[in-house]
Write a protein that holds these residues in place. Structure first.
Motif, PDB file in Angstrom:
ATOM      1  N   ILE A  31      -3.100   3.989  10.961  1.00  0.00           N
ATOM      2  CA  ILE A  31      -4.111   4.854  10.360  1.00  0.00           C
ATOM      3  C   ILE A  31      -3.489   6.206  10.033  1.00  0.00           C
ATOM      4  O   ILE A  31      -2.956   6.879  10.899  1.00  0.00           O
ATOM      5  CB  ILE A  31      -5.309   5.064  11.292  1.00  0.00           C
ATOM      6  CG1 ILE A  31      -5.978   3.720  11.607  1.00  0.00           C
ATOM      7  CG2 ILE A  31      -6.321   6.011  10.657  1.00  0.00           C
ATOM      8  CD1 ILE A  31      -6.618   3.056  10.424  1.00  0.00           C
ATOM      9  N   MET A  32      -3.583   6.575   8.779  1.00  0.00           N
ATOM     10  CA  MET A  32      -3.071   7.869   8.365  1.00  0.00           C
ATOM     11  C   MET A  32      -4.097   8.956   8.651  1.00  0.00           C
ATOM     12  O   MET A  32      -5.297   8.706   8.589  1.00  0.00           O
ATOM     13  CB  MET A  32      -2.756   7.843   6.865  1.00  0.00           C
ATOM     14  CG  MET A  32      -1.660   6.892   6.479  1.00  0.00           C
ATOM     15  SD  MET A  32      -1.582   6.706   4.685  1.00  0.00           S
ATOM     16  CE  MET A  32      -3.078   5.778   4.366  1.00  0.00           C
ATOM     17  N   PRO A  33      -3.639  10.162   8.944  1.00  0.00           N
ATOM     18  CA  PRO A  33      -4.565  11.262   9.221  1.00  0.00           C
ATOM     19  C   PRO A  33      -5.094  11.897   7.945  1.00  0.00           C
ATOM     20  O   PRO A  33      -5.566  13.028   7.953  1.00  0.00           O
ATOM     21  CB  PRO A  33      -3.680  12.248   9.995  1.00  0.00           C
ATOM     22  CG  PRO A  33      -2.326  12.037   9.413  1.00  0.00           C
ATOM     23  CD  PRO A  33      -2.235  10.557   9.124  1.00  0.00           C
ATOM     24  N   VAL A  34      -5.001  11.203   6.820  1.00  0.00           N
ATOM     25  CA  VAL A  34      -5.422  11.751   5.538  1.00  0.00           C
ATOM     26  C   VAL A  34      -5.898  10.598   4.666  1.00  0.00           C
ATOM     27  O   VAL A  34      -5.362   9.496   4.720  1.00  0.00           O
ATOM     28  CB  VAL A  34      -4.245  12.503   4.864  1.00  0.00           C
ATOM     29  CG1 VAL A  34      -3.037  11.596   4.709  1.00  0.00           C
ATOM     30  CG2 VAL A  34      -4.662  13.069   3.512  1.00  0.00           C
ATOM     31  N   ALA A  35      -6.946  10.857   3.892  1.00  0.00           N
ATOM     32  CA  ALA A  35      -7.484   9.824   3.007  1.00  0.00           C
ATOM     33  C   ALA A  35      -6.653   9.758   1.739  1.00  0.00           C
ATOM     34  O   ALA A  35      -6.732  10.627   0.875  1.00  0.00           O
ATOM     35  CB  ALA A  35      -8.942  10.132   2.668  1.00  0.00           C
ATOM     36  N   ILE A  36      -5.848   8.734   1.629  1.00  0.00           N
ATOM     37  CA  ILE A  36      -4.992   8.550   0.462  1.00  0.00           C
ATOM     38  C   ILE A  36      -4.728   7.057   0.319  1.00  0.00           C
ATOM     39  O   ILE A  36      -4.645   6.344   1.319  1.00  0.00           O
ATOM     40  CB  ILE A  36      -3.663   9.335   0.616  1.00  0.00           C
ATOM     41  CG1 ILE A  36      -2.892   9.370  -0.700  1.00  0.00           C
ATOM     42  CG2 ILE A  36      -2.799   8.778   1.731  1.00  0.00           C
ATOM     43  CD1 ILE A  36      -1.712  10.334  -0.658  1.00  0.00           C
ATOM     44  N   PRO A  37      -4.663   6.556  -0.902  1.00  0.00           N
ATOM     45  CA  PRO A  37      -4.429   5.119  -1.084  1.00  0.00           C
ATOM     46  C   PRO A  37      -3.206   4.635  -0.318  1.00  0.00           C
ATOM     47  O   PRO A  37      -2.164   5.281  -0.312  1.00  0.00           O
ATOM     48  CB  PRO A  37      -4.240   4.990  -2.595  1.00  0.00           C
ATOM     49  CG  PRO A  37      -5.061   6.101  -3.158  1.00  0.00           C
ATOM     50  CD  PRO A  37      -4.880   7.243  -2.188  1.00  0.00           C
ATOM     51  N   ALA A  38      -3.343   3.489   0.317  1.00  0.00           N
ATOM     52  CA  ALA A  38      -2.281   2.975   1.177  1.00  0.00           C
ATOM     53  C   ALA A  38      -0.986   2.717   0.422  1.00  0.00           C
ATOM     54  O   ALA A  38       0.102   2.907   0.961  1.00  0.00           O
ATOM     55  CB  ALA A  38      -2.749   1.695   1.870  1.00  0.00           C
ATOM     56  N   ASN A  39      -1.097   2.270  -0.840  1.00  0.00           N
ATOM     57  CA  ASN A  39       0.133   1.982  -1.580  1.00  0.00           C
ATOM     58  C   ASN A  39       0.948   3.247  -1.827  1.00  0.00           C
ATOM     59  O   ASN A  39       2.177   3.232  -1.783  1.00  0.00           O
ATOM     60  CB  ASN A  39      -0.175   1.287  -2.907  1.00  0.00           C
ATOM     61  CG  ASN A  39      -1.019   2.133  -3.834  1.00  0.00           C
ATOM     62  OD1 ASN A  39      -1.960   2.794  -3.399  1.00  0.00           O
ATOM     63  ND2 ASN A  39      -0.693   2.110  -5.107  1.00  0.00           N
ATOM     64  N   ILE A  40       0.262   4.372  -2.042  1.00  0.00           N
ATOM     65  CA  ILE A  40       0.971   5.634  -2.250  1.00  0.00           C
ATOM     66  C   ILE A  40       1.636   6.087  -0.961  1.00  0.00           C
ATOM     67  O   ILE A  40       2.794   6.524  -0.951  1.00  0.00           O
ATOM     68  CB  ILE A  40       0.004   6.708  -2.772  1.00  0.00           C
ATOM     69  CG1 ILE A  40      -0.486   6.330  -4.182  1.00  0.00           C
ATOM     70  CG2 ILE A  40       0.675   8.081  -2.792  1.00  0.00           C
ATOM     71  CD1 ILE A  40      -1.527   7.272  -4.731  1.00  0.00           C
ATOM     72  N   ALA A  41       0.917   5.981   0.144  1.00  0.00           N
ATOM     73  CA  ALA A  41       1.489   6.357   1.432  1.00  0.00           C
ATOM     74  C   ALA A  41       2.709   5.512   1.750  1.00  0.00           C
ATOM     75  O   ALA A  41       3.702   6.003   2.302  1.00  0.00           O
ATOM     76  CB  ALA A  41       0.443   6.199   2.534  1.00  0.00           C
ATOM     77  N   THR A  42       2.656   4.232   1.386  1.00  0.00           N
ATOM     78  CA  THR A  42       3.777   3.337   1.657  1.00  0.00           C
ATOM     79  C   THR A  42       4.989   3.702   0.817  1.00  0.00           C
ATOM     80  O   THR A  42       6.117   3.716   1.309  1.00  0.00           O
ATOM     81  CB  THR A  42       3.382   1.877   1.392  1.00  0.00           C
ATOM     82  OG1 THR A  42       2.202   1.573   2.125  1.00  0.00           O
ATOM     83  CG2 THR A  42       4.489   0.928   1.820  1.00  0.00           C
ATOM     84  N   VAL A  43       4.766   4.015  -0.454  1.00  0.00           N
ATOM     85  CA  VAL A  43       5.871   4.458  -1.315  1.00  0.00           C
ATOM     86  C   VAL A  43       6.532   5.697  -0.726  1.00  0.00           C
ATOM     87  O   VAL A  43       7.762   5.790  -0.643  1.00  0.00           O
ATOM     88  CB  VAL A  43       5.370   4.746  -2.744  1.00  0.00           C
ATOM     89  CG1 VAL A  43       6.452   5.445  -3.560  1.00  0.00           C
ATOM     90  CG2 VAL A  43       4.952   3.450  -3.434  1.00  0.00           C
ATOM     91  N   LEU A  44       5.708   6.662  -0.321  1.00  0.00           N
ATOM     92  CA  LEU A  44       6.247   7.880   0.272  1.00  0.00           C
ATOM     93  C   LEU A  44       7.056   7.576   1.524  1.00  0.00           C
ATOM     94  O   LEU A  44       8.135   8.139   1.726  1.00  0.00           O
ATOM     95  CB  LEU A  44       5.108   8.848   0.615  1.00  0.00           C
ATOM     96  CG  LEU A  44       4.341   9.448  -0.563  1.00  0.00           C
ATOM     97  CD1 LEU A  44       3.192  10.311  -0.057  1.00  0.00           C
ATOM     98  CD2 LEU A  44       5.261  10.266  -1.460  1.00  0.00           C
ATOM     99  N   TYR A  45       6.543   6.682   2.356  1.00  0.00           N
ATOM    100  CA  TYR A  45       7.238   6.351   3.597  1.00  0.00           C
ATOM    101  C   TYR A  45       8.583   5.683   3.322  1.00  0.00           C
ATOM    102  O   TYR A  45       9.615   6.060   3.896  1.00  0.00           O
ATOM    103  CB  TYR A  45       6.370   5.438   4.464  1.00  0.00           C
ATOM    104  CG  TYR A  45       7.086   4.991   5.719  1.00  0.00           C
ATOM    105  CD1 TYR A  45       7.302   5.876   6.768  1.00  0.00           C
ATOM    106  CD2 TYR A  45       7.573   3.689   5.839  1.00  0.00           C
ATOM    107  CE1 TYR A  45       7.981   5.485   7.908  1.00  0.00           C
ATOM    108  CE2 TYR A  45       8.247   3.281   6.981  1.00  0.00           C
ATOM    109  CZ  TYR A  45       8.449   4.187   8.014  1.00  0.00           C
ATOM    110  OH  TYR A  45       9.126   3.789   9.133  1.00  0.00           O
TER     111      TYR A  45
END
Length: 217
Positions: free
Chosen positions: A77-91
């Motif tokens: 769970i991310m501490p921010v509301a953002i689409p999961a695919n974007i968070a994954t790209v960033l990671y």
């Protein structure tokens, strides 16, 4: 800048900080930390450039296939509301960039190195972002040059990177942020872009390994 854009830029930077911390700590189940990646790829007799290229190629392969995050355990769970695919790209990309910086013997927990790592995520626009903030990619980096980067410059770099990522992931500089979406192993599919990851990797290599340098103007 519209309030919505400011809000979305803040969300992007929150997600980026989250991904950076997770990459360094190795706290996402099923993935190595940036330190562990760097250690693994530093093994062997090849020269440093070849080792870094090997790391980048492998990350490209992962990001272009559907199974990259299939090894993640449970739900993150991310501490921010953002689409999961974007968070994954960033990671994926920031973990690779940090590993490259570690291979170049930089202190990735230094906020100044962190800002440079973030700039790499802008891909081909990275040099322009750094130039706009008074930093010119040059020859060999030194501890003294790193120390010359001010807090104001760090903030300026991060602001430009945040907006660039908005244009990269969103439309017309904004992202439609819905409710928080958990990052679940195996659900991302082919959302990651191997070509984009390759560009980011190459910029990281040029920044931390090849030219290994910044020269404040």
């Amino acid at each position: 800048m519209a309030m919505t854009e400011k809000l979305n830029e803040g969300k992007i930077m929150q997600a980026l900080n989250w991904a950076y911390d997770k990459a360094l700590d190795g706290s996402i189940p099923g993935t190595d930390s940036s330190y562990e990646m760097a250690e693994n790829y530093l093994k062997g007799n090849a020269n440093l450039i070849d080792k870094v290229n090997s790391l980048i190629r492998w990350q490209n392969t992962k990001s272009a296939t559907t199974g990259f995050v299939s090894g993640l355990g449970g739900i993150i769970i991310m501490p921010v509301a953002i689409p999961a695919n974007i968070a994954t790209v960033l990671y994926v990309q920031i973990r690779m960039v940090a590993a490259v910086a570690i291979m170049g013997e930089y202190d990735v927990r230094d906020d100044r190195v962190k800002a440079l790592a973030y700039a790499c995520l802008a891909g081909n626009a990275a040099k322009d972002i750094l130039k706009e903030t008074g930093i010119i990619i040059g020859s060999k980096i030194s501890t003294q040059l790193i120390k010359s980067i001010s807090n104001e410059t760090i903030i300026a770099i991060n602001k430009r990177v945040g907006f660039k990522l908005l244009t990269k992931f969103g439309q017309k500089g904004t992202i439609n942020l819905g409710k928080m979406i958990p990052l679940v192993g195996g659900v991302i599919g082919g959302a990651l872009d191997g070509i984009s990851t390759n560009i980011v990797g190459n910029i990281a290599r040029e920044t931390f390994i090849e030219s290994s340098a910044i020269t404040p103007s």
